[in-house]
Design an enzyme around this catalytic site. Structure first.
Site, PDB file in Angstrom:
ATOM      1  N   PHE A 122       0.853  -1.193   0.000  1.00  0.00           N
ATOM      2  CA  PHE A 122       0.000   0.000   0.000  1.00  0.00           C
ATOM      3  C   PHE A 122       0.887   1.241   0.000  1.00  0.00           C
ATOM      4  O   PHE A 122       1.713   1.405   0.903  1.00  0.00           O
ATOM      5  CB  PHE A 122      -0.853  -0.055   1.270  1.00  0.00           C
ATOM      6  CG  PHE A 122      -1.858   1.040   1.474  1.00  0.00           C
ATOM      7  CD1 PHE A 122      -3.064   1.043   0.786  1.00  0.00           C
ATOM      8  CD2 PHE A 122      -1.633   2.040   2.412  1.00  0.00           C
ATOM      9  CE1 PHE A 122      -4.025   2.022   1.022  1.00  0.00           C
ATOM     10  CE2 PHE A 122      -2.582   3.028   2.654  1.00  0.00           C
ATOM     11  CZ  PHE A 122      -3.780   3.016   1.958  1.00  0.00           C
ATOM     12  N   THR A 125       1.757   7.215   1.715  1.00  0.00           N
ATOM     13  CA  THR A 125       2.626   8.236   2.318  1.00  0.00           C
ATOM     14  C   THR A 125       3.684   8.745   1.336  1.00  0.00           C
ATOM     15  O   THR A 125       4.194   7.991   0.514  1.00  0.00           O
ATOM     16  CB  THR A 125       3.315   7.626   3.557  1.00  0.00           C
ATOM     17  OG1 THR A 125       2.296   7.203   4.452  1.00  0.00           O
ATOM     18  CG2 THR A 125       4.230   8.610   4.259  1.00  0.00           C
ATOM     19  N   ALA A 129       3.759  14.302   2.556  1.00  0.00           N
ATOM     20  CA  ALA A 129       2.345  13.984   2.835  1.00  0.00           C
ATOM     21  C   ALA A 129       2.278  12.726   3.697  1.00  0.00           C
ATOM     22  O   ALA A 129       2.255  11.611   3.176  1.00  0.00           O
ATOM     23  CB  ALA A 129       1.574  13.789   1.536  1.00  0.00           C
ATOM     24  N   GLY A 130       2.304  12.925   5.002  1.00  0.00           N
ATOM     25  CA  GLY A 130       2.203  11.802   5.941  1.00  0.00           C
ATOM     26  C   GLY A 130       0.814  11.814   6.537  1.00  0.00           C
ATOM     27  O   GLY A 130      -0.141  11.281   5.956  1.00  0.00           O
ATOM     28  N   ARG A 267      12.560 -14.535  39.112  1.00  0.00           N
ATOM     29  CA  ARG A 267      13.598 -13.636  39.616  1.00  0.00           C
ATOM     30  C   ARG A 267      13.451 -13.438  41.131  1.00  0.00           C
ATOM     31  O   ARG A 267      12.364 -13.099  41.609  1.00  0.00           O
ATOM     32  CB  ARG A 267      13.469 -12.293  38.892  1.00  0.00           C
ATOM     33  CG  ARG A 267      14.310 -11.194  39.434  1.00  0.00           C
ATOM     34  CD  ARG A 267      15.751 -11.341  39.030  1.00  0.00           C
ATOM     35  NE  ARG A 267      16.513 -10.167  39.445  1.00  0.00           N
ATOM     36  CZ  ARG A 267      17.836 -10.165  39.547  1.00  0.00           C
ATOM     37  NH1 ARG A 267      18.537 -11.248  39.275  1.00  0.00           N
ATOM     38  NH2 ARG A 267      18.458  -9.059  39.906  1.00  0.00           N
ATOM     39  N   GLY A 344      13.782  -5.044  35.151  1.00  0.00           N
ATOM     40  CA  GLY A 344      14.914  -4.266  35.666  1.00  0.00           C
ATOM     41  C   GLY A 344      15.990  -4.142  34.594  1.00  0.00           C
ATOM     42  O   GLY A 344      15.687  -4.071  33.391  1.00  0.00           O
ATOM     43  N   GLY A 345      17.245  -4.146  35.003  1.00  0.00           N
ATOM     44  CA  GLY A 345      18.360  -4.002  34.059  1.00  0.00           C
ATOM     45  C   GLY A 345      18.321  -5.060  32.972  1.00  0.00           C
ATOM     46  O   GLY A 345      18.694  -4.797  31.821  1.00  0.00           O
ATOM     47  N   GLU A 368      -0.236   3.579  10.033  1.00  0.00           N
ATOM     48  CA  GLU A 368      -1.684   3.541   9.744  1.00  0.00           C
ATOM     49  C   GLU A 368      -2.428   4.629  10.537  1.00  0.00           C
ATOM     50  O   GLU A 368      -3.563   4.440  10.972  1.00  0.00           O
ATOM     51  CB  GLU A 368      -2.245   2.130   9.949  1.00  0.00           C
ATOM     52  CG  GLU A 368      -1.552   1.159   8.988  1.00  0.00           C
ATOM     53  CD  GLU A 368      -2.256  -0.150   8.757  1.00  0.00           C
ATOM     54  OE1 GLU A 368      -3.480  -0.215   8.979  1.00  0.00           O
ATOM     55  OE2 GLU A 368      -1.580  -1.107   8.341  1.00  0.00           O
ATOM     56  N   THR A 370      -1.224   8.134  13.136  1.00  0.00           N
ATOM     57  CA  THR A 370      -0.699   8.338  14.498  1.00  0.00           C
ATOM     58  C   THR A 370      -1.848   8.421  15.501  1.00  0.00           C
ATOM     59  O   THR A 370      -3.018   8.596  15.120  1.00  0.00           O
ATOM     60  CB  THR A 370       0.078   9.667  14.570  1.00  0.00           C
ATOM     61  OG1 THR A 370      -0.837  10.724  14.213  1.00  0.00           O
ATOM     62  CG2 THR A 370       1.269   9.688  13.624  1.00  0.00           C
TER      63      THR A 370
HETATM   64  N1  COS Z   1     -14.221   6.057   4.824  1.00  0.00           N
HETATM   65  C1  COS Z   1     -14.739   6.593   3.671  1.00  0.00           C
HETATM   66  N2  COS Z   1     -14.565   7.887   3.341  1.00  0.00           N
HETATM   67  C2  COS Z   1     -13.852   8.671   4.173  1.00  0.00           C
HETATM   68  C3  COS Z   1     -13.299   8.177   5.377  1.00  0.00           C
HETATM   69  C4  COS Z   1     -13.514   6.807   5.695  1.00  0.00           C
HETATM   70  N3  COS Z   1     -13.010   6.275   6.815  1.00  0.00           N
HETATM   71  N4  COS Z   1     -12.639   9.185   5.980  1.00  0.00           N
HETATM   72  C5  COS Z   1     -12.796  10.264   5.210  1.00  0.00           C
HETATM   73  N5  COS Z   1     -13.518   9.944   4.111  1.00  0.00           N
HETATM   74  C6  COS Z   1     -13.950  10.849   3.044  1.00  0.00           C
HETATM   75  C7  COS Z   1     -14.700  12.045   3.623  1.00  0.00           C
HETATM   76  O1  COS Z   1     -16.070  11.757   3.813  1.00  0.00           O
HETATM   77  C8  COS Z   1     -14.472  13.100   2.572  1.00  0.00           C
HETATM   78  O2  COS Z   1     -15.380  12.889   1.522  1.00  0.00           O
HETATM   79  P1  COS Z   1     -16.242  14.128   0.892  1.00  0.00           P
HETATM   80  O3  COS Z   1     -15.208  15.062   0.323  1.00  0.00           O
HETATM   81  O4  COS Z   1     -17.094  13.488  -0.159  1.00  0.00           O
HETATM   82  O5  COS Z   1     -16.987  14.752   2.020  1.00  0.00           O
HETATM   83  C9  COS Z   1     -13.085  12.784   2.049  1.00  0.00           C
HETATM   84  O6  COS Z   1     -12.836  11.405   2.373  1.00  0.00           O
HETATM   85  C10 COS Z   1     -12.019  13.648   2.693  1.00  0.00           C
HETATM   86  O7  COS Z   1     -12.077  13.422   4.089  1.00  0.00           O
HETATM   87  P2  COS Z   1     -11.570  14.517   5.149  1.00  0.00           P
HETATM   88  O8  COS Z   1     -12.141  15.861   4.786  1.00  0.00           O
HETATM   89  O9  COS Z   1     -11.846  13.996   6.500  1.00  0.00           O
HETATM   90  O10 COS Z   1      -9.996  14.545   4.828  1.00  0.00           O
HETATM   91  P3  COS Z   1      -8.814  15.275   5.564  1.00  0.00           P
HETATM   92  O11 COS Z   1      -7.887  15.788   4.538  1.00  0.00           O
HETATM   93  O12 COS Z   1      -9.338  16.243   6.570  1.00  0.00           O
HETATM   94  O13 COS Z   1      -8.021  14.063   6.268  1.00  0.00           O
HETATM   95  C11 COS Z   1      -7.312  12.564   8.011  1.00  0.00           C
HETATM   96  C12 COS Z   1      -8.437  13.398   7.350  1.00  0.00           C
HETATM   97  C13 COS Z   1      -6.244  13.442   8.653  1.00  0.00           C
HETATM   98  C14 COS Z   1      -8.064  11.786   9.057  1.00  0.00           C
HETATM   99  C15 COS Z   1      -6.673  11.596   6.964  1.00  0.00           C
HETATM  100  O14 COS Z   1      -5.874  12.323   6.051  1.00  0.00           O
HETATM  101  C16 COS Z   1      -5.802  10.540   7.596  1.00  0.00           C
HETATM  102  O15 COS Z   1      -6.313   9.512   8.042  1.00  0.00           O
HETATM  103  N6  COS Z   1      -4.472  10.775   7.654  1.00  0.00           N
HETATM  104  C17 COS Z   1      -3.520   9.753   8.119  1.00  0.00           C
HETATM  105  C18 COS Z   1      -3.087   8.906   6.975  1.00  0.00           C
HETATM  106  C19 COS Z   1      -2.496   7.620   7.448  1.00  0.00           C
HETATM  107  O16 COS Z   1      -3.068   6.889   8.244  1.00  0.00           O
HETATM  108  N7  COS Z   1      -1.335   7.336   6.908  1.00  0.00           N
HETATM  109  C20 COS Z   1      -0.680   6.108   7.166  1.00  0.00           C
HETATM  110  C21 COS Z   1      -0.323   5.526   5.866  1.00  0.00           C
HETATM  111  S1  COS Z   1      -0.420   3.817   5.800  1.00  0.00           S
HETATM  112  S2  COS Z   1       0.965   3.183   6.949  1.00  0.00           S
END
Ligand code: COS
Length: 386
Positions: A122, A125, A129-130, A267, A344-345, A368, A370
């Site tokens: 997948f 990131t 853009a994290g 222990r 402990g240690g 997935e 923070t």
């Molecule tokens: N399921 C389906 N749709 C979803 C959803 C979910 N769980 N979460 C959000 N959406 C949809 C929203 O409904 C919105 O749709 P509309 O534009 O039609 O209203 C759209 O996606 C955008 O959502 P939102 O406005 O909430 O986006 P943000 O940019 O505010 O982001 C966070 C929200 C921060 C929660 C999101 O970017 C996120 O989870 N970031 C972390 C990413 C992550 O986990 N990275 C790890 C990578 S894998 S190791």
């Protein structure tokens, strides 16, 4: 979708035995060589672990979410790198196709995923853009019946093993609505891997950059066939992924607690087992109570997940998933910390598993999403609900 109860009652104890008899004894080898032994990967394939969540019609086992969390709890009881070999395959790597893919995409990819022939990974990131995933910059420009992809993906778990990626790129304007999810074969000309990341823990898991330079992908590889839906697909995939991380966290907490109980009984200090001291008992008790609370929460959310229409999103369930991820991953951090304290240690040297579990557990609060992302999702949803 679920495996019939009788078959699941055979699968779970078989898996428990595999974890206890094959994986736990291989933990030190894994730590030392940073590699999952090939014979264990073969054994995982034979057990069908690569197809756990792929529906039976595509050659998988077709576990429900409630069954999947039980499996992940057991896998959490050993080094996370073992699960990582097939975890992205049945989880975030392939779930996008399962949830939102066209019938052709499902028929083409899922049987190979289920057999372990195809490893999927997948790629969301990026360097810039994290947490703010919707700001991703990787571009996908339409050129005839292909898209041309340019950009860099970062910290991509299983990238060195992957045969294909579920990869999010920008086909439209800014924000979430401009993002599409693509199936990108790893062998595509112009796709390169960075060098393996050197991590604090979870040795044996492989992560690196995925660099795309004019990578041509057929337009038919957009998951679901419709551009602009990729961010939602990614979020749905992460909902299920986050619940699985929560189950893994509970499994890991139970293992650390077992190691801590054993050490507290063996222990001796001041002429008796340290477990007889109430301050040690207090640490064990706090860990046990928090573990049971976390595990109950995970099972409850899994049941609700199974209760909703398959692959539909439900903001209330997403919020509960975030509660589980937040609580369970923070909980295992505290349990790991107490585990080291009880040792402990000895807990600070690598002779005892708690030393590496302490490092392994740290990532659970980061990937997935923070803890702070989970807080954001919970807070927003609470304010939205009546
Ligand atoms: N399921 C389906 N749709 C979803 C959803 C979910 N769980 N979460 C959000 N959406 C949809 C929203 O409904 C919105 O749709 P509309 O534009 O039609 O209203 C759209 O996606 C955008 O959502 P939102 O406005 O909430 O986006 P943000 O940019 O505010 O982001 C966070 C929200 C921060 C929660 C999101 O970017 C996120 O989870 N970031 C972390 C990413 C992550 O986990 N990275 C790890 C990578 S894998 S190791």
């Amino acid at each position: 979708m679920s495996l019939d109860a009788e078959s699941f009652d055979i699968l779970l104890p078989t898996l428990q035995r595999f974890v206890n008899e094959r994986l736990v004894p291989a933990e030190n080898h894994l730590e030392e060589h940073d590699e999952v032994p090939a014979d264990l990967i073969e054994a995982m394939k034979e057990m069908g672990l690569f197809g756990l969540t792929v529906p039976e019609e595509y050659g998988g086992i077709g576990l429900s979410v409630s069954q999947e969390v039980l499996v992940n709890y057991e896998l959490g009881r050993t080094a996370p790198a073992f699960r990582s070999v097939f975890g992205t395959n049945i989880g975030i790597g392939s779930q996008g196709i399962l949830m939102d893919g066209t019938p052709e995409q499902k028929a083409t990819y899922l049987p190979k995923v289920a057999s372990g022939e195809l490893i999927m990974s997948f790629a969301l990131t990026e360097p810039d853009a994290g947490t703010d995933a919707a700001s991703l910059k990787t571009r996908a420009e339409l050129d005839g019946d292909h898209y041309v992809l340019n950009g860099t993906k970062r910290f991509i778990t299983n990238a060195p093993r992957a045969g294909a990626f579920t990869l999010m790129a920008r086909t439209g304007g800014p924000g979430a609505g401009g993002v599409s999810s693509f199936i990108v074969p790893a062998g595509s000309p112009g796709l390169k891997l960075g060098k393996n990341d050197k991590k604090m823990g979870q040795r044996g898991t492989k992560t690196c950059d995925v660099i795309l330079e004019n990578v041509r992908v057929p337009a038919a590889n957009i998951i679901g066939g419709v551009p602009g839906q990729g961010f939602k697909t990614a979020m749905k995939v992460l909902d299920r992924g986050r619940l699985n991380i929560s189950a893994v966290s509970c499994g890991l907490a139970s293992r650390i607690l077992d190691e801590s109980r054993r050490y507290a009984r063996d222990r001796k200090q001041f002429g008796k087992a340290i477990g007889e001291f109430q301050l040690i008992q207090a640490m064990l008790a706090d860990s046990q109570a928090e573990l049971l609370a976390g595990w109950s929460l995970v099972k409850d959310v899994a049941q609700r997940f199974d209760g909703k229409p398959a692959h539909a999103s439900d903001p209330d369930i997403s919020m509960r998933v975030s509660c589980a991820k937040l609580f369970a991953t923070e909980m295992v951090g505290r349990v790991a910390d107490r585990g080291v304290q009880i040792h402990g240690g000895a807990g600070y040297i690598n002779e005892y598993p708690v030393e590496r579990f302490y490092r392994d557990a740290r990532l659970l609060r980061l990937y997935e999403g923070t803890t702070q992302v989970q807080q954001l999702i919970i807070g927003r949803e609470l304010l939205r609900q009546d």
